[in-house]
Scaffold this active site. Structure first.
Site, PDB file in Angstrom:
ATOM      1  N   SER A 289       0.851  -1.190   0.000  1.00 43.04           N
ATOM      2  CA  SER A 289       0.000   0.000   0.000  1.00 43.04           C
ATOM      3  C   SER A 289       0.881   1.232   0.000  1.00 43.04           C
ATOM      4  O   SER A 289       1.678   1.447   0.921  1.00 43.04           O
ATOM      5  CB  SER A 289      -0.883   0.006   1.255  1.00 43.04           C
ATOM      6  OG  SER A 289      -1.359   1.314   1.469  1.00 43.04           O
TER       7      SER A 289
ATOM      8  N   ASP B 231      -4.889   3.662  -1.726  1.00 41.53           N
ATOM      9  CA  ASP B 231      -5.925   4.000  -0.750  1.00 41.53           C
ATOM     10  C   ASP B 231      -6.470   5.399  -0.999  1.00 41.53           C
ATOM     11  O   ASP B 231      -5.804   6.392  -0.702  1.00 41.53           O
ATOM     12  CB  ASP B 231      -5.346   3.903   0.665  1.00 41.53           C
ATOM     13  CG  ASP B 231      -5.065   2.466   1.057  1.00 41.53           C
ATOM     14  OD1 ASP B 231      -6.020   1.673   1.077  1.00 41.53           O
ATOM     15  OD2 ASP B 231      -3.894   2.131   1.321  1.00 41.53           O
TER      16      ASP B 231
ATOM     17  N   MET C 101     -12.160   4.453  -0.174  1.00 41.23           N
ATOM     18  CA  MET C 101     -12.774   4.689   1.138  1.00 41.23           C
ATOM     19  C   MET C 101     -13.448   6.056   1.053  1.00 41.23           C
ATOM     20  O   MET C 101     -13.003   7.032   1.663  1.00 41.23           O
ATOM     21  CB  MET C 101     -11.697   4.641   2.226  1.00 41.23           C
ATOM     22  CG  MET C 101     -11.228   3.233   2.524  1.00 41.23           C
ATOM     23  SD  MET C 101      -9.619   3.207   3.344  1.00 41.23           S
ATOM     24  CE  MET C 101      -8.554   3.315   1.922  1.00 41.23           C
TER      25      MET C 101
ATOM     26  N   HIS D 107      -8.565   1.045  -3.694  1.00 41.00           N
ATOM     27  CA  HIS D 107      -9.425   0.841  -2.528  1.00 41.00           C
ATOM     28  C   HIS D 107     -10.089   2.190  -2.220  1.00 41.00           C
ATOM     29  O   HIS D 107      -9.441   3.094  -1.684  1.00 41.00           O
ATOM     30  CB  HIS D 107      -8.535   0.354  -1.360  1.00 41.00           C
ATOM     31  CG  HIS D 107      -9.266   0.149  -0.081  1.00 41.00           C
ATOM     32  ND1 HIS D 107      -8.615  -0.031   1.131  1.00 41.00           N
ATOM     33  CD2 HIS D 107     -10.596   0.088   0.200  1.00 41.00           C
ATOM     34  CE1 HIS D 107      -9.513  -0.192   2.093  1.00 41.00           C
ATOM     35  NE2 HIS D 107     -10.712  -0.120   1.555  1.00 41.00           N
TER      36      HIS D 107
ATOM     37  N   MET E 106     -11.524  -5.949   5.853  1.00 41.03           N
ATOM     38  CA  MET E 106     -10.650  -5.021   6.587  1.00 41.03           C
ATOM     39  C   MET E 106     -10.274  -5.633   7.934  1.00 41.03           C
ATOM     40  O   MET E 106     -11.145  -6.061   8.693  1.00 41.03           O
ATOM     41  CB  MET E 106     -11.359  -3.678   6.830  1.00 41.03           C
ATOM     42  CG  MET E 106     -11.539  -2.811   5.604  1.00 41.03           C
ATOM     43  SD  MET E 106     -10.020  -2.395   4.712  1.00 41.03           S
ATOM     44  CE  MET E 106      -9.070  -1.503   5.951  1.00 41.03           C
TER      45      MET E 106
ATOM     46  N   GLY F 284       1.235  -2.013   4.168  1.00 42.88           N
ATOM     47  CA  GLY F 284       1.821  -0.678   4.083  1.00 42.88           C
ATOM     48  C   GLY F 284       3.118  -0.622   4.869  1.00 42.88           C
ATOM     49  O   GLY F 284       4.220  -0.749   4.318  1.00 42.88           O
TER      50      GLY F 284
ATOM     51  N   ASP G 232      -6.577  -6.378   4.678  1.00 46.51           N
ATOM     52  CA  ASP G 232      -5.905  -5.080   4.652  1.00 46.51           C
ATOM     53  C   ASP G 232      -5.894  -4.505   6.060  1.00 46.51           C
ATOM     54  O   ASP G 232      -6.953  -4.302   6.659  1.00 46.51           O
ATOM     55  CB  ASP G 232      -6.693  -4.170   3.693  1.00 46.51           C
ATOM     56  CG  ASP G 232      -6.060  -2.799   3.477  1.00 46.51           C
ATOM     57  OD1 ASP G 232      -4.940  -2.565   3.968  1.00 46.51           O
ATOM     58  OD2 ASP G 232      -6.710  -1.975   2.798  1.00 46.51           O
ATOM     59  N   GLY G 233      -4.679  -4.250   6.571  1.00 47.03           N
ATOM     60  CA  GLY G 233      -4.541  -3.610   7.872  1.00 47.03           C
ATOM     61  C   GLY G 233      -3.829  -4.487   8.878  1.00 47.03           C
ATOM     62  O   GLY G 233      -4.273  -5.594   9.182  1.00 47.03           O
ATOM     63  N   GLY G 234      -2.689  -3.992   9.335  1.00 49.76           N
ATOM     64  CA  GLY G 234      -1.947  -4.708  10.377  1.00 49.76           C
ATOM     65  C   GLY G 234      -1.300  -6.006   9.918  1.00 49.76           C
ATOM     66  O   GLY G 234      -1.014  -6.881  10.735  1.00 49.76           O
TER      67      GLY G 234
ATOM     68  N   GLY H 152      -8.705   4.017   7.357  1.00 51.53           N
ATOM     69  CA  GLY H 152      -8.384   5.445   7.514  1.00 51.53           C
ATOM     70  C   GLY H 152      -6.909   5.713   7.727  1.00 51.53           C
ATOM     71  O   GLY H 152      -6.414   6.772   7.343  1.00 51.53           O
ATOM     72  N   PHE H 153      -6.215   4.756   8.327  1.00 48.27           N
ATOM     73  CA  PHE H 153      -4.814   5.004   8.677  1.00 48.27           C
ATOM     74  C   PHE H 153      -3.969   3.752   8.511  1.00 48.27           C
ATOM     75  O   PHE H 153      -4.453   2.642   8.759  1.00 48.27           O
ATOM     76  CB  PHE H 153      -4.708   5.492  10.132  1.00 48.27           C
ATOM     77  CG  PHE H 153      -5.532   6.714  10.392  1.00 48.27           C
ATOM     78  CD1 PHE H 153      -5.033   7.981  10.109  1.00 48.27           C
ATOM     79  CD2 PHE H 153      -6.826   6.608  10.879  1.00 48.27           C
ATOM     80  CE1 PHE H 153      -5.808   9.118  10.313  1.00 48.27           C
ATOM     81  CE2 PHE H 153      -7.613   7.731  11.087  1.00 48.27           C
ATOM     82  CZ  PHE H 153      -7.103   8.996  10.806  1.00 48.27           C
ATOM     83  N   GLY H 154      -2.722   3.955   8.147  1.00 47.34           N
ATOM     84  CA  GLY H 154      -1.772   2.852   8.123  1.00 47.34           C
ATOM     85  C   GLY H 154      -1.181   2.660   9.510  1.00 47.34           C
ATOM     86  O   GLY H 154      -1.400   3.472  10.413  1.00 47.34           O
ATOM     87  N   GLY H 155      -0.469   1.576   9.697  1.00 44.54           N
ATOM     88  CA  GLY H 155       0.279   1.364  10.928  1.00 44.54           C
ATOM     89  C   GLY H 155      -0.542   0.954  12.142  1.00 44.54           C
ATOM     90  O   GLY H 155      -0.058   1.048  13.272  1.00 44.54           O
TER      91      GLY H 155
ATOM     92  N   MET I  60      -8.998   8.184   0.034  1.00 42.45           N
ATOM     93  CA  MET I  60      -9.804   8.571   1.207  1.00 42.45           C
ATOM     94  C   MET I  60     -10.334   9.987   1.014  1.00 42.45           C
ATOM     95  O   MET I  60      -9.608  10.855   0.514  1.00 42.45           O
ATOM     96  CB  MET I  60      -8.936   8.537   2.465  1.00 42.45           C
ATOM     97  CG  MET I  60      -8.271   7.198   2.726  1.00 42.45           C
ATOM     98  SD  MET I  60      -7.412   7.208   4.310  1.00 42.45           S
ATOM     99  CE  MET I  60      -6.508   5.658   4.203  1.00 42.45           C
TER     100      MET I  60
ATOM    101  N   HIS J 171      -1.430  -1.218  -4.202  1.00 41.08           N
ATOM    102  CA  HIS J 171      -2.711  -0.947  -3.538  1.00 41.08           C
ATOM    103  C   HIS J 171      -2.785   0.563  -3.281  1.00 41.08           C
ATOM    104  O   HIS J 171      -1.898   1.144  -2.642  1.00 41.08           O
ATOM    105  CB  HIS J 171      -2.756  -1.735  -2.225  1.00 41.08           C
ATOM    106  CG  HIS J 171      -4.020  -1.574  -1.453  1.00 41.08           C
ATOM    107  ND1 HIS J 171      -5.174  -2.272  -1.747  1.00 41.08           N
ATOM    108  CD2 HIS J 171      -4.317  -0.796  -0.378  1.00 41.08           C
ATOM    109  CE1 HIS J 171      -6.122  -1.937  -0.886  1.00 41.08           C
ATOM    110  NE2 HIS J 171      -5.630  -1.034  -0.045  1.00 41.08           N
TER     111      HIS J 171
HETATM  112  C1  DX5 Z   1      -6.076   1.584   5.833  1.00 46.82           C
HETATM  113  C2  DX5 Z   1      -5.694   1.234   4.431  1.00 46.82           C
HETATM  114  C3  DX5 Z   1      -4.551   0.289   4.312  1.00 46.82           C
HETATM  115  C4  DX5 Z   1      -3.272   0.743   4.951  1.00 46.82           C
HETATM  116  C5  DX5 Z   1      -2.672  -0.476   5.602  1.00 46.82           C
HETATM  117  O1  DX5 Z   1      -7.283   2.214   5.837  1.00 46.82           O
HETATM  118  O2  DX5 Z   1      -6.785   0.665   3.751  1.00 46.82           O
HETATM  119  O3  DX5 Z   1      -4.347  -0.115   2.968  1.00 46.82           O
HETATM  120  O4  DX5 Z   1      -2.341   1.278   4.072  1.00 46.82           O
HETATM  121  O5  DX5 Z   1      -1.568  -0.098   6.317  1.00 46.82           O
HETATM  122  P1  DX5 Z   1      -0.762  -1.128   7.242  1.00 46.82           P
HETATM  123  O6  DX5 Z   1      -0.349  -2.278   6.393  1.00 46.82           O
HETATM  124  O7  DX5 Z   1       0.400  -0.308   7.717  1.00 46.82           O
HETATM  125  O8  DX5 Z   1      -1.686  -1.519   8.362  1.00 46.82           O
HETATM  126 ZN    ZN Z   2      -6.404  -0.214   1.738  1.00 44.52          ZN
END
Ligand code: DX5
Ligand code: ZN
Length: 214
Positions: free
Chosen positions: A6, A33, A66, A64, A135, A197, A175-177, A140-143, A35, A31
């Site tokens: 991502s 994102d 959002m 993706h 999900m 990501g 997607d996520g974590g 909304g956020f990475g990490g 938003m 990927h």
């Molecule tokens: C979050 C995004 C993800 C995000 C994942 O809303 O949809 O694609 O980039 O980030 P990581 O892999 O760091 O959790």
């Molecule tokens: Zn995503």
């Protein structure tokens, strides 16, 4: 298992270089994102930036969305030549129509469900789907850290799709974590694609990071 990095976690001041490097490192697709600050409490980028990204890579683009009213972006993204558009079930009043719109442009259609959304919400649109994005964090956020219950739900979703005869026809993506600890759990339950990501762009060696996740 396929790995889609991502770009949300890349160094945006060096985005062209990041794209080249992650492509060289063996990414299966990018990927993206999108938003809008309404459906999720964050803003990223839209079609004009995606058009530039398209010029910088030969990798498939996995969008993706959002956003609220995702339909309004479909024609422009189609013109750019993205590979897949995934929309959120929670953002669509007329999900079946939105998925048909995506496919009418010759693009693969995906639907995403948030951690608290039951997978049965997509039961009556399965014939319009190429992918389900489950999900594993709130979007909304990475990490963020993967929510274990969302992974348990994904396991049931995979069994449910299998029982309904959609195995292999509808891919399952999370997607996520996703990181080196959680990717093996995803693989074990039969996830087809992981989005990552931080686990890719936070590692100095993108190739090693992608291989480890895979
Ligand atoms: C979050 C995004 C993800 C995000 C994942 O809303 O949809 O694609 O980039 O980030 P990581 O892999 O760091 O959790
Ligand atoms: Zn995503």
């Amino acid at each position: 298992m396929k790995v889609f990095p991502s770009l949300l976690s890349c160094d945006f001041s060096n985005i062209a270089k990041e794209i080249v490097e992650v492509e060289r490192a063996g990414a299966d697709a990018l990927h993206l994102d999108v938003m809008d600050g309404h459906f999720v409490p964050n803003l990223t980028f839209g079609p004009p930036v995606i058009a530039k990204i398209k010029k910088a890579t030969s990798l498939p683009l996995d969008c993706h969305l959002m956003v609220e009213n995702p339909d309004q972006y479909v024609p422009e993204l189609a013109k750019i030549g993205v590979d897949r558009i995934t929309i959120h079930v929670e953002a669509c009043s007329h999900l079946q129509r939105s998925l048909q719109l995506i496919r009418s442009h010759g693009i693969k259609a995906g639907v995403s469900i948030n951690p608290a959304t039951p997978y049965e919400s997509i039961e009556w649109v399965l014939d319009q789907l190429d992918l389900v994005l489950s999900m594993t964090v709130n979007p909304g956020f990475g990490g963020q850290s993967l929510i274990p219950a969302a992974l348990d739900k994904t396991e049931r979703l995979i069994q449910w799709l299998d029982k309904k005869g959609h195995k292999g026809k509808i891919l399952v993506q999370i997607d996520g974590g996703v990181n080196e600890k959680t990717a093996p759990l995803a693989r074990k339950i039969g996830v087809d694609i992981v989005v990552a990501g931080n686990a890719v762009f936070g590692n100095p060696d993108y190739k090693k990071a992608i291989q480890e996740l895979r």
